[in-house]
Structure formats: C-alpha cells, structure tokens
Scaffold this motif. Sequence first.
Motif, PDB file in Angstrom:
ATOM      1  N   ALA C  36       0.854  -1.189   0.000  1.00 45.20           N
ATOM      2  CA  ALA C  36       0.000   0.000   0.000  1.00 45.20           C
ATOM      3  C   ALA C  36       0.889   1.237   0.000  1.00 45.20           C
ATOM      4  N   LEU C  37       0.464   2.230  -0.775  1.00 44.04           N
ATOM      5  CA  LEU C  37       1.188   3.500  -0.814  1.00 44.04           C
ATOM      6  C   LEU C  37       0.256   4.518  -0.164  1.00 44.04           C
ATOM      7  N   GLU C 165      -6.352   4.712  -5.750  1.00 39.21           N
ATOM      8  CA  GLU C 165      -7.561   4.855  -4.923  1.00 39.21           C
ATOM      9  C   GLU C 165      -8.656   3.859  -5.294  1.00 39.21           C
ATOM     10  N   PRO C 166      -8.369   2.554  -5.163  1.00 39.31           N
ATOM     11  CA  PRO C 166      -9.386   1.595  -5.603  1.00 39.31           C
ATOM     12  C   PRO C 166     -10.650   1.641  -4.748  1.00 39.31           C
ATOM     13  N   THR C 193      -3.675   4.651  -1.676  1.00 43.78           N
ATOM     14  CA  THR C 193      -4.999   4.757  -1.078  1.00 43.78           C
ATOM     15  C   THR C 193      -5.015   5.621   0.181  1.00 43.78           C
ATOM     16  N   HIS C 194      -6.172   6.259   0.395  1.00 45.36           N
ATOM     17  CA  HIS C 194      -6.438   6.930   1.661  1.00 45.36           C
ATOM     18  C   HIS C 194      -7.142   5.993   2.621  1.00 45.36           C
ATOM     19  N   ALA C 199      -6.221  -0.945   3.018  1.00 43.50           N
ATOM     20  CA  ALA C 199      -4.798  -1.272   2.941  1.00 43.50           C
ATOM     21  C   ALA C 199      -4.469  -2.421   3.891  1.00 43.50           C
ATOM     22  N   VAL C 200      -4.975  -2.344   5.129  1.00 46.42           N
ATOM     23  CA  VAL C 200      -4.687  -3.393   6.102  1.00 46.42           C
ATOM     24  C   VAL C 200      -5.290  -4.717   5.633  1.00 46.42           C
TER      25      VAL C 200
END
Lengths: 340, 272, 244
Positions: C36-37, C165-166, C193-194, C199-200
């Motif tokens: 994840a970025l 940003e999926p 992603t925000h 992400a986790v």
Amino acid sequence: MHMADALISPAVGLTMWAVAGGSVARAVRRLRNETAELPVPRMGLLGAFVFAAQMINFSIPGTGSSGHLAGGLLLTLLLGSDAAILVMAAVLTIQALLFADGGLLALGCNIVNMAVIPSYVAYPLVYRPLAAFSNSSSARRRLATVLAAIVGVELGAFAVVVETLLSGVTPLSFATFAALMLPIHLAIGLVEGIATVAVVEWLERVRPETVREPAQAESRLAAVIGLAALFIAGILSWLASSRPDGLEWSLQRTAPGWEESPPPSKLHAALARVQQRTSWFPDYDFTSPGEQEPANETAAWPAVSLGTSLAGVLGSVIVLGATVAIGLLVRPRSRQAPTP
Amino acid sequence: MSQCTSNLWSAALHADDLARRDTWLHRLDPRTHVTITVAYLLAVLSLPLHDLSRLILLAAYPIWTALAGGVPFAYLARRVAIAAPWIVLVAVSWIWLDRRPLVPGHPWPTAGCLAAASLLARLALTVAAASLLLALTGLSGLTSGLLGMRVPPLCVAQLWILHRYALVLSDEAARLLRARALRSAGRRLTWRQAGTLLGQLCVRAFDRAERVHRAMEMRGFDGHSLRAFEICTRRLRATDLAYASAMILWILWARFGDGAAGLGRRLMQLAP
Amino acid sequence: MNAGSIEVVAVSFDYPDGTRALRDVSLSIRAGEAVALVGPNGAGKTTLLLLLTGCLFPTSGTVRVDGMELRPDTCTELRRRIGFVFQDPDDQLFMPTVWDDVAFGPRNLGYGEAEVARRVRAALDAVGAAGLAERPPYRLSVGQRRAVSLATVLAMEPSIVVLDEPGAGLDPRGRRALARILLDLSCTRLMATHDLDLAVATCRRAILLDGGTVVAEGPLPDLFADEALMDAHGLERPASLRHH
C-alpha cells in the motif's frame, strides 16, 4: 436547424447523403494519411463536450431570446476541419438516433448543413483569410471568428431552405421561407461566433497548449469543390425531385395575386398529368392552385370520385387491422426488459 | 448518471433497455434492420404529399414491428412528440396557406388540411421507424452493424466514445449549471458567464480526453491502429435474408401495389 | 523467475511548471508482493504511480521493472507487464459494452478472437463480473465499474497491477468485495490509497509518502499502529486497529 425525415424527399435526402458521405470519406482519408497519431479520445471527448454544451442556454445580448452553441466552428478551430467534420457528424448521428433530433434520411442534409459548411466552407473561405494577417491582433481574430460563424450558420440555414423547398413539402415560397430563416439565423450565427470566441479565449488563458492553429495543409480548392458540389447536388436533386415543379410552384404561389388563375403552361399541364398518375387524390390538382376547373383540362382530369379514395382508405385500414391482430399473437409475453 | 435528470436522456436510456430484450426480431442482424428501415423511409417519403391512404397502409410496418419486438407504443409516442414541434408548425402553415376545397362545392376539408394530416403521418411513421431501429439493435449493435457495412472504424470509434462520454459530460454540465443557479438568484446566463462555463466544461473534456488516452495507451492503443474498434461479431444468416426480403417486398407492395384499394372497393360493393 | 518486481532508485520528478513532486524516492517491491502507498493529499502518490507505469518519466533517477529500465523506448514493452487501474472508472471504460472494454487490450495486442474471448472470460470471472458482459458501462454501479476496470487490466495478464484509490466511492459491502478480489490476485499489487482499512485488509506492507519523499515503510498493520507517525503525516489510525 436539425431537419426531420418528414420534411425531405428521397431525392434530396439521398443526394445530400452522397455529399455528406463523400466529405466524411475525404476527412477520414486525410486524417489517416496526414496525422501521425489519431486523437481518437480527444475527438470523442470534444464531441461529448459539444453535446453537453448544447444544454447550456444563455441570453443573446440585446434580443431577449436565448441560444446555445452549435459547435461546428469551435471544433474546427480546436481540431482542424477534417477531424471536426467527423466529430460533428458523430454528434449529429447520435442526436438523430438517441434523441430523434433530426431524421435518418435527413442525416445527410444535417451533416452538410452543420458540419461540412462550417468546416469545409466557412473556415477556409472566411476565417483563414481574415485571421491570416493577424498574428497578434486578437480583435482581428475575434472578428474573423464571428464572421466565419455567421457565414457558416447563414449558409447552413440557406441550405435548409433550399433542401426543404426542393423536397416540395412546404407551402411557403422561397422568398418567404428565406425571409423567415435568414434573419433569425443571423442572430444565431452571432451568438455562435461570440460563444466560440468566449470559449477559445478562456482556453487560451487557462490551457494555452490546447489552442493552437491546426497545422494542416488546408486546400482552398477543397472549399471551392465543396461549394460546387453543393451547387451541383442542388441542381441534381431539383431535377430528380419527386415534385419537379417545386420551386416554380412556390415562386408562383407568392407572386402578387396568386389566387387568380395564371395561364397554365404546356409544361405545367404535362407535369400535372404525371403528378395525377402518382397521386392518391387524382382528381385534385395539387400543383396549380389557380386551375381547379380549367375547361380545357377537364377531360384529362376526371371528375371527383370520392368512392375511389374511400376504397383506398378502407382497404388500408383493414390491412392495418389484420397486422395488429397478427402482431398481438406473436407479441412477446413479458413486457419487462431482462435484468441480467 | 443518476444526477442527470434530463428528459431526453431518460428516453435514450429507455431505448437502451429495450434493445437488450431477447425477441426473434432482436436476434436478427442489425444490418437487416438498417436495410428494412431505409427501404421503409424511402417508401414513405417518396409518396406524394397528399397520398394519405398509402400512408395509412404503410403504418402497418411500425405497428407490426413494435408488437413483434415488444416495443411499447408509449416509447414511440414520446419520441414522435419530441420531434414534432417544427413539423407541426409547417403543418399549420399548410392549413393556413392552402384553403382550396378538396371537393368542389364543399369548403371543408381544405387541401391544406390533407397536406397537414399527411405531414403529421409522415412525421409519426418516420420517427417511429427510426426509433424502432434503435430499440431493436441498440447503439452498440447498430454501430457494429455499420462496421459490417463498410463504415470506417474511425467513424465508429467516434460514435462510441462520443456516446460513452456524452452522458458523463452532460452530468458535469448539469452540475456546473446547478452550482451557478444556486448563486445567481434566477438571473439568466449572460454570454460572458456562458463563455466561462463552456470554457470550464471544455477544459474538463480536454482533461478527461488526456486520461482516457492514457488508459487506452496502457492497454496497447498506439494511436494509429484501430484494430480494437473493428469488431463485427455477427454474420448474416438465412433468416436475416428471408426476413429482409419479405419486408422489402411488402413495403414495395404497400408503396406501389393496388391491393389494399382493391380490397376496399370490393368491400364497398358488398355493402348495401 | 521474478516477473513483477519494481525498483525505484533515487527518483526525483519536477512538473513542467517547476513544481517538485518527488524528491529522491527509492523503494523496491518484490514479485507477488502486495504493497500500500499511503500519505496525505499532494504527497506525490499519483505522480509516483504515473512514473511506475511509464505515463511520466523521472527528471532524475531510474525506475526498473523486472530489472529493465523504464524509458520512452522500453515503455511499450513494459506496459504489457504493468496494468494501471485509474481512480475514476469512467476514464477506463470507454467502449460500448463491458465485453468490448475488457477485450480492448487483448485485441490491441493482436490476439485472435478465441484467445481474446478466453482472456475476457477469465478476467471477468476473476472479478466476479461474468454476468455483466453485455451491459454498457454507464449502467453499472460504482462497485461494478471498479471491478470491471480491474478486469480490463487483468485481461492483459500483467505481472504487476497498480491501483489508484481503488476504494474511492465504494460502500462497505463494495469495499469488502473489492478486498476479496485483490487478495485473490497472484500478481504484484501496488495501491495508492487513503483507505487505511482497505490497505490493512489487502496488503502486507505499506510505504508512507509525504512531501514527495518516503518517510516510513514497514509491515502492516504495525506501521499504522504508530500513533505519533500517523499524526505527524495527517493520517488516522484505521478503525480496525483503534480498540486495542
């Protein structure tokens, strides 16, 4: 300015389809030959923009009415005339198919009036010569844009008048029709020009890289050939028109005192006989308002037989009824669209 | 998309739903429907303006097709109504300008009335035929049919991308207009404001074009080969040819034949 | 065979107007990894993704994909290995039906219709959208559009999928469905992603970008549990980690 199918004759429709098809084919060939990379997404998106822009109505200064952008000239300024023709043709096709805005047989007319004329006639013959001398003066370019827009729209409106009259579906005379259409479209052309200037200047401010003169070898010859083609198409469709006396008839109609009987010409009588054989109300002389009962023609035109006419209507209604009955039998059961 | 409340769009999307139905007419090749529709339009429009009787007969085609294809008449009526205003004006001008009696001695109905009725019938029939074409094939079916009819892929690509994004940009235009309306206390757009608004919309179109171009490039589009747009999946079958010939023969009969009038004459002889 | 590795070495990037978007960024991603970025708005996430996919090229430094440097002359070849899922599915779905959209890539690569059909079916199955093939993209929900955009990329059979940003615009159910799809992929995944919960749920490692530089990286969920770090870069600990 979108023409509907109901108002054109097949001769006019097919001739204009030929002109439109030829112009589109030429544009495709030139784009494929002369462009390194086809700006497919840009063309599509600018078409969508023209589409959406027509939702935006604004007041026309000094008239109290409102108008919207038609887009032909703007597209030409942003994409060059070849790409602009394709984009405008696509816009008009989608409008005809999706929104019943303009007909299918009339699509050729609409492409000629709203795509070919602004891009292949008004742009090279009006905009380019005027803007050519003005590398810096924006006032001069504004003038060129507005004039090109007006010329494009007026020529388009004029084409509408000619195409409609040649189709023989309006009782208006050439003079009346033109007198109705041309002044209105002067205002519309002015708006088109002003809106085009406004958009181009806004783009120059915020996205200067998007507005650059399309670098293509624009042949003045093409415009001349285009005009000539229009002219020849007009003559041809006039000759081939299902109502060959359309113009003559409408001119005669507005001549002073048209209600009085003008002396029927030999040609006119012959044409009327042709007309009579193809028309459903054979006893009714559609073409010559003043000659309902000319003594010398009575023999050629049989007296009114309402019976024949009614028989036609009756027979048609019966066939129609039978069709409905069969249609109802084969009709699919569920009326809902499937939802996958 | 839900934000776009335009009446026009909902009619267009309705056609889209209709085209996804699965009747035997929908299963025919789009080219079949195109051919029949063109023949029909030519037949209707080549009639002299006063030939109302044959127009009534020709109405059988749209009625038949609508019933067999399960296309609701409300859809057709709506589309005819959208196209009507200008033609109604011309029809009224006929009534106004041509007051010669049809039957000598009877001032009513006038020739103008006949012309007007015939014009309105032409309007209804031509718009119905075009709308049925769309409802039976759908835009994507119709355009891939066009590819099979030698329309250049560049034109078809234009149609697809334009169609795909017209709704998206219409929504953006609607949002821009709404945002302005909230701040303008009901005043109409001046052309200067319109220029700015159109400019903003145009910038959005350019930006999206940039992103779409990138998305195409990422999937192998080189800017010159239109291979991915040249899809003509269907092939003409015997049923297509059979149906097209049957319909065209019928159209020719209705346009030039004397059958219906003969039938009517015989019936009138039977009547007392 | 390590198809699907990315290496970014000392990359800086300036936009033409002079804005410095990235400064001396280095990172490496192994084949098959899910990373994840994350970072606040304007951190340079999207710019980094555009550099990784050959839409932009670095002002200095190098980007290597599978050991091959990404340059204008190699990007056509490398783009076949990298799929980019755009933030707005409307940018990615431009064809009249879902099927044609997913087929766009394989057709451009020159495959025959049989191979194209196989790839399209496989890609649609992978994202659970097999039933949508004949639909036009504008009649799909946001979640369906997102799934189909992913399918358009999977049909190219890339070894790396990059997502911008999926999770944007998805409701919780749509997000869970997306997370399941992403977990099932075997290729290398990198997503900006925000949505830290997403992400986790889908990544084993995260890279935190702020002000155009990498400020932290580490395994998940531990990295996001560092409250001081999160606060310093304008991020919030994900809800799933909050009640410990």
